[in-house]
Write an enzyme that holds these catalytic residues in place. Structure first.
Site, PDB file in Angstrom:
ATOM      1  N   CYS A 102       0.826  -1.207   0.000  1.00 57.40           N
ATOM      2  CA  CYS A 102       0.000   0.000   0.000  1.00 57.40           C
ATOM      3  C   CYS A 102       0.862   1.259   0.000  1.00 57.40           C
ATOM      4  CB  CYS A 102      -0.923   0.020   1.209  1.00 57.40           C
ATOM      5  SG  CYS A 102      -1.996  -1.413   1.287  1.00 57.40           S
TER       6      CYS A 102
ATOM      7  N   CYS B  31      -2.878   8.568   5.980  1.00 54.82           N
ATOM      8  CA  CYS B  31      -1.609   8.646   6.713  1.00 54.82           C
ATOM      9  C   CYS B  31      -1.873   8.913   8.193  1.00 54.82           C
ATOM     10  CB  CYS B  31      -0.723   9.762   6.154  1.00 54.82           C
ATOM     11  SG  CYS B  31      -0.277   9.535   4.429  1.00 54.82           S
TER      12      CYS B  31
END
Lengths: 412, 144
Positions: free
Chosen positions: B37, B106
């Site tokens: 990812c 994030c």
């Protein structure tokens, strides 16, 4: 202006994205300028000297483009760029011959404008075969031989790949197409002016060219359309019947003379340009590979255009690397630079695993790249890859001998 | 894409990069994300006997926003109790760093990393203190 270790001056940032676009060659600009001022005539005006002068410029440009690819000037159709050329070639041929043949073959690593055009035709009822490529990025000719039939109207395979720089076996593909009576189109936007191409030797029936990928202006391209044996196509833009009815609309003489001059310069300088670019490319590769472990060149090592270098820097994510090397204008195969989170479809098609695809950078070298710029780039890349590896948990695991593939990662 | 100056600051001067001894009884380790990812974060906390996070270290494979998110949380967790630390939400991180929508994941990952580190620490101390009912965050441990 900064001084590097050897004392050479370089301007920052350094442009290393020659596949995205190339700067206009000053010699090209010089030829274009009069057509932006005094020679403003419409090249299709037949009744006065303003029109004649503009037409003269356009026709000279047509000869210059034709000469570079071994074509006849009458086979050159000016368009707005390679995207339009690819659309016109694929849709134009497809639509014209659809009652006789309705199968088109292309390759999964083609540019989006070829793939998207094929998808469009698929919805219109065409049968499209998307051939895979080998791990080196090259088409397996046997796969083409298996797929082609007397139903196939067109085979579209790019000459040089825009992401990984590999050169497809164009002459061999051309021969196979000719044998089966299928037309052969090649998107040569990244190839014209960089590698020798001859439409007759290679049995190319249609070829797309872009002005701004060969140091010419943006906003102009060419579609080469073979006359003998004749390739016919259905126009997408109707109007005054310019460009032999294949592409109506008033030509832009300053852009035409620009792409013409760019082709003439490429024809004259290809040998010396390539020698320099190859040497700079080798210098970059050696500089990186000698000191950075775990970096991998994507695409075939031999069958490639040396001005396009695509590396995976294992354990370092591409976007964070680009953020560090902000003095270097490069492009990333990593997802995060675009709005999607998928890594490059080209890298995935050649079997680069997703974790490595996230670590790739494309470095483009061109006519105006200098040795001092390459040395600065190597030093910058080394420093930032090392710094980011020190910060990377994956690098730490690799140093401890842990195989990151053995870990059960969470999905997210 | 233009980055927020706080993201640039954390990227250029990351706080608390490094590793703690993951076998140490006082250390909790969280490893979240996946290489495929494009983001992997390792967050480690050093916890005092009275349950205060005394030190924190991180290593991150990911974009600038992922590095900044993890660097930021190492600063935020220091001095907090475990319960206080797991109260840090991705929205706080995203807001502080002015992350654009495509980078929100994030901050989610940074929140997950804190929870994973705390859960790892608590798993080492089940029954030792009053922490036996520690929740177990979904996580992966690098050591296993």
């Amino acid at each position: 202006m900064v001084e590097n270790v050897t004392g050479a001056n370089i301007n920052l940032p350094i442009y290393l994205d020659y596949q995205a676009t190339t700067p206009l060659d000053p010699r090209v600009l010089e030829v274009m300028m009069p057509y932006l001022t005094d020679n403003f005539g419409n090249p299709h005006s037949r009744s006065h000297s303003f029109g004649w002068e503009a037409e003269e410029g356009v026709e000279k440009a047509r000869e210059q483009v034709a000469s570079l690819i071994g074509a006849n000037p009458k086979e050159i159709v000016f368009t707005s760029g390679a995207t339009e050329s690819n659309n016109l070639a694929i849709k134009g041929v497809g639509e014209f011959y659809k009652d006789r043949r309705n199968h088109i073959i292309t390759v999964v690593t083609e540019h989006k404008c070829v793939l998207d055009t094929c998808r469009h035709l698929e919805q219109e009822g065409f049968r499209i075969t998307y051939l895979p490529v080998q791990k080196n990025g090259l088409l397996d000719l046997d796969k083409l031989r298996e797929a082609i039939s007397d139903e196939t109207v067109l085979v579209s395979v790019m000459a040089v790949n825009n992401e990984i720089g590999v050169i497809q076996p164009i002459a061999e593909i051309g021969a196979i197409c000719r044998e089966h009576g299928a037309f052969f189109h090649t998107d040569a936007a990244q190839a014209v002016g960089k590698i020798p191409l001859d439409v007759n030797e290679m049995n190319i029936d249609l070829m797309s060219i872009s002005g701004h990928k060969l140091y010419g202006p943006k906003g102009i391209g060419v579609l080469y359309v073979r006359r003998k044996p004749r390739v016919r196509l259905k126009a997408m833009i109707n109007g005054g019947g310019q460009e032999r009815g294949m592409r109506s609309g008033t030509l832009a003489p300053m852009l035409c003379v620009g792409i013409g001059e760019a082709c003439a310069i490429a024809q004259k300088d290809m040998g010396s340009d390539n020698e320099r670019i190859r040497s700079l490319s080798n210098r970059l590769a050696k500089g990186l590979e000698d000191t950075l472990p775990d970096i991998f060149l994507n695409g075939d090592a031999e069958q490639r255009y040396p001005g396009n270098i695509n590396y995976s820097f294992a354990f370092v994510e591409g976007e964070s690397l680009m953020m560090g090397i902000k003095d270097l204008a490069v492009s990333s195969g990593s997802a995060c630079t675009s709005s999607s989170l998928e890594p490059s479809y080209v890298l995935r098609a050649i079997g680069v695993e997703e974790d490595l695809a996230h670590t790739s950078l494309r470095i483009g070298i061109g006519r105006f790249t200098t040795e001092a710029e390459i040395d600065y780039s190597v030093a910058t890349l080394k420093a930032h890859v090392s710094k980011l590896r020190e910060m990377s948990p994956l690098w730490e695991m690799a140093q401890e001998g842990i195989d990151i593939k053995s870990i059960e990662w969470s999905d997210h | 894409m233009a980055y927020n100056e706080r993201v640039v600051d954390h990227y250029e001067n990351p706080r608390n990069v490094g590793s703690l001894d993951k076998s140490d009884e006082g250390v909790g380790t969280g490893l979240v994300g996946a290489p495929a990812c494009g983001d992997v974060m390792k967050l480690q906390i050093q916890v005092s006997p009275d349950g205060i996070i005394e030190d924190a270290k991180f290593k991150t494979f990911g974009c600038g926003s992922a590095i900044a998110s993890s660097s930021l949380v190492t600063e935020w967790v220091k001095g907090k109790t475990l319960d206080e630390a797991i109260e840090i939400k991705n929205t706080h991180i995203a807001e502080h760093l002015a992350l654009p929508p495509v980078k929100i994941h994030c901050s989610v990952l940074a929140e997950d990393a804190i929870k994973a580190a705390v859960a790892d620490y608590r798993a080492k101390h089940v029954g030792v203190s009053g922490d036996a009912n520690a929740e177990h965050a979904e996580t992966v441990d690098a050591a296993e």
